[in-house]
Write an enzyme that holds these catalytic residues in place. Structure first.
Site, PDB file in Angstrom:
ATOM      1  N   PRO A   1       0.783  -1.231   0.000  1.00 13.73           N
ATOM      2  CG  PRO A   1       0.181  -0.839   2.222  1.00 13.73           C
ATOM      3  CD  PRO A   1       0.959  -1.790   1.355  1.00 13.73           C
ATOM      4  CB  SER A   2       4.174   2.131   1.239  1.00 19.63           C
ATOM      5  OG  SER A   2       5.028   1.380   0.424  1.00 19.63           O
ATOM      6  CB  CYS A   3       3.607   6.791  -1.449  1.00 16.44           C
ATOM      7  SG  CYS A   3       1.940   7.086  -0.900  1.00 16.44           S
ATOM      8  CG  ASP A   4       9.402   3.121  -1.984  1.00 15.05           C
ATOM      9  OD1 ASP A   4       9.734   2.639  -3.086  1.00 15.05           O
ATOM     10  OD2 ASP A   4      10.214   3.554  -1.151  1.00 15.05           O
TER      11      ASP A   4
ATOM     12  CG  ASN B   1       4.031   5.715   2.755  1.00 18.90           C
ATOM     13  OD1 ASN B   1       3.482   5.538   1.685  1.00 18.90           O
ATOM     14  ND2 ASN B   1       5.249   6.169   2.833  1.00 18.90           N
TER      15      ASN B   1
END
Ligand SMILES: Cc1ncc(COP(=O)(O)O)c(C=O)c1O
Length: 391
Positions: free
Chosen positions: A336-339, A380
């Protein structure tokens, strides 16, 4: 723990792994949660012990430091392989006496060495001159074993290069230990984590046995061989059962090293992985364009919240859903993370039900090792993996 148990009755005929699954299916979680079945840990300990024979088991605490696991294993007579002061303190707090704890990390803070010695830990791993001096100064007279580097390993999660020293250094380190007043007891190695078959140990054992022989010929009276971890868990590919596997490894050890007075094994994954399952959830299913052939499935758990061992797609987890009766299709599975590194499987896509959608539950078996310890504190803003241990 943030789990709400709705109904939890487990028929006695269920195998221990099913207990964790049953608990997950009967519970709502508000964040990804690892459920560990302590009974299964205990059963796996007994099974490995039966195969390891006279080798002492030192549980590699890093695999899963849940206090309940440490307490249970301490009660069952296990020893512990600790990697830091915090792990030593944990073991002591859960009832393991210092003489049953070894400090197996080859990269130790000076203050951690001093602490370990002060509380009574006497067995340390070394693979470098500077480390030997640190131990001699802060743990005078302690027992040490030299960790040997392992080349060409067949493990799914190799532990090469960073740890151990090469053949040409081993004798020098053993000699240095003696000259610094330490007791050079023997050698250790790690065949690589998730070494699926006992036969895959052959090459590594040959390498270490050659060094063992060198040391004996040079006059060192070695009395300890630490064979490390590497014992596998079931992730879908066939593996030998724990007793057979351990017995087969010990037979190979016996054939090469003979009657070594003291043998140690340090299972981590093989002891706890199968006892744990993660409860996760689908957050989004999408395609990047109208005619995109790839379906992306995003979970609420990813590389930074427990599934770090999907790095390079090394460890291949399996996934259970409530739609396992539906047709499946390939998908790229991501966290789910913005990476953008937070993609779990893309090279070898995972096949999941075609109707999968946001909110669906995902159960990930064999997650008891190297998940909760790999979860970031809050990358995050996603919370680290929660842990529930079923007594
Ligand atoms: C020194 C040492 N011993 C044992 C282990 C446990 O290995 P495994 O989980 O493959 O059994 C590790 C894992 O990193 C380790 O570093």
């Amino acid at each position: 723990m943030n789990a709400y148990v709705t109904e939890f009755s487990v028929p006695e005929s269920f195998s221990p792994v099913h207990r964790a699954e049953q608990y997950i299916r009967n519970t709502r979680f508000d964040r990804p949660t690892l459920v560990v079945d302590l009974e299964q840990v205990a059963a796996q300990y007994d099974a490995l012990k039966a195969g390891l024979g006279r080798a002492a088991m030192h549980y590699a605490v890093k695999a899963n430091p849940a206090p309940e696991i440490i307490a249970k294993l301490a009660e069952m007579g296990s020893n512990f392989d600790a990697a830091s002061r915090a792990e030593i303190e944990l073991c002591l707090s859960q009832g393991a006496p210092a003489e049953r704890i070894s400090f197996g990390n080859t990269i130790k803070r000076v203050s951690d060495i001093a602490f370990a010695y002060q509380v009574g830990v006497r067995l340390f791993a070394v693979d470098a001159e500077e480390e030997m001096h640190k131990i001699a100064e802060n743990a005078p007279g302690a027992d040490v074993f030299v960790r040997v580097i392992v080349e060409n390993c067949d493990a799914d999660w190799p532990l090469t290069r960073k740890f151990g020293c090469a053949r040409d250094k081993v004798l020098h380190l053993l000699e240095l230990a003696g000259s610094l007043g330490l007791n050079a007891k023997g050698l250790s190695f790690h065949v690589g984590s998730q070494t699926r078959q006992a036969a895959m140990w052959e090459n590594t054992l040959d390498q270490v046995a050659a060094i063992w022989q060198d040391a004996k010929e040079a006059g060192f009276d070695l009395s300890l061989l630490n064979i490390g971890g590497g014992f596998p868990a079931f992730y879908g590919d066939e593996i030998q059962g724990p007793t057979d596997y351990a017995r087969a490894v010990m037979a190979q050890v016996q054939a090469r090293f003979g009657d070594v007075p003291e043998l140690i094994a340090e299972p981590g994954r093989g002891l706890v992985a199968e006892a744990g399952m993660i409860a996760a959830e689908v957050v989004l299913v999408s395609r990047k364009s109208e005619n995109d052939l790839s379906r992306w499935v995003y979970l609420d758990i990813g590389k930074f919240s427990g599934l770090a061992e999907t790095m390079d797609e090394c460890i291949r987890y399996q996934f259970l859903t409530d739609r396992d009766y539906e047709d499946t299709g390939p998908c790229i599975l991501a966290g789910p993370s913005c990476d953008s590194a937070d993609v779990l499987y893309e090279k070898r896509p995972v096949h999941l039900p075609l109707g999968l959608k946001s909110g669906d539950r995902i159960i990930i078996p064999s997650c008891g090792a190297y998940t909760s310890t790999y979860a970031s504190v809050g990358f995050n803003g996603f919370p680290p993996l929660d842990v529930v241990v079923l007594p």
